[in-house]
Design a protein around this motif. Structure first.
Motif, PDB file in Angstrom:
ATOM      1  N   ASP A 156       4.589   8.742  -7.098  1.00  0.00           N
ATOM      2  CA  ASP A 156       4.165   9.961  -7.790  1.00  0.00           C
ATOM      3  C   ASP A 156       4.565   9.916  -9.257  1.00  0.00           C
ATOM      4  O   ASP A 156       3.805  10.293 -10.128  1.00  0.00           O
ATOM      5  CB  ASP A 156       4.821  11.195  -7.182  1.00  0.00           C
ATOM      6  N   VAL A 165       0.842  -1.201   0.000  1.00  0.00           N
ATOM      7  CA  VAL A 165       0.000   0.000   0.000  1.00  0.00           C
ATOM      8  C   VAL A 165       0.879   1.254   0.000  1.00  0.00           C
ATOM      9  O   VAL A 165       0.596   2.220  -0.712  1.00  0.00           O
ATOM     10  CB  VAL A 165      -0.967  -0.021   1.205  1.00  0.00           C
ATOM     11  N   VAL A 207       2.286   1.864  -3.449  1.00  0.00           N
ATOM     12  CA  VAL A 207       1.257   2.360  -4.369  1.00  0.00           C
ATOM     13  C   VAL A 207       0.985   3.842  -4.128  1.00  0.00           C
ATOM     14  O   VAL A 207       0.892   4.632  -5.076  1.00  0.00           O
ATOM     15  CB  VAL A 207      -0.041   1.531  -4.229  1.00  0.00           C
ATOM     16  N   PHE A 208       0.891   4.246  -2.872  1.00  0.00           N
ATOM     17  CA  PHE A 208       0.572   5.642  -2.580  1.00  0.00           C
ATOM     18  C   PHE A 208       1.766   6.582  -2.732  1.00  0.00           C
ATOM     19  O   PHE A 208       1.586   7.770  -2.954  1.00  0.00           O
ATOM     20  CB  PHE A 208      -0.027   5.779  -1.182  1.00  0.00           C
TER      21      PHE A 208
END
Length: 59
Positions: free
Chosen positions: A21, A14, A17-18
């Motif tokens: 950029d 996670v 993924v976050f």
């Protein structure tokens, strides 16, 4: 114990993924999370290997 490694793996996925950029490069945070992910997977494999060894000793 195996759930801790699994949770660590999921948090790393996670996080990667976050933190992504720019898809053309990899940031230092993503490399660190990738290393954490590898550590978690190795921990899961070690746990299963230990369980298999215990099962073999039983027989």
């Amino acid at each position: 114990m195996i759930f801790n490694y699994f949770a660590l793996f999921l948090v790393s996925v996670v996080g990667i993924v976050f933190l992504d950029d720019d898809i053309t490069s990899v940031s230092i945070q993503e490399w660190i999370l990738f290393a954490v992910m590898i550590y978690a997977v190795l921990g899961i494999f070690r746990h299963y290997r230990d369980l298999l060894n215990q099962e073999r000793r039983r027989r």
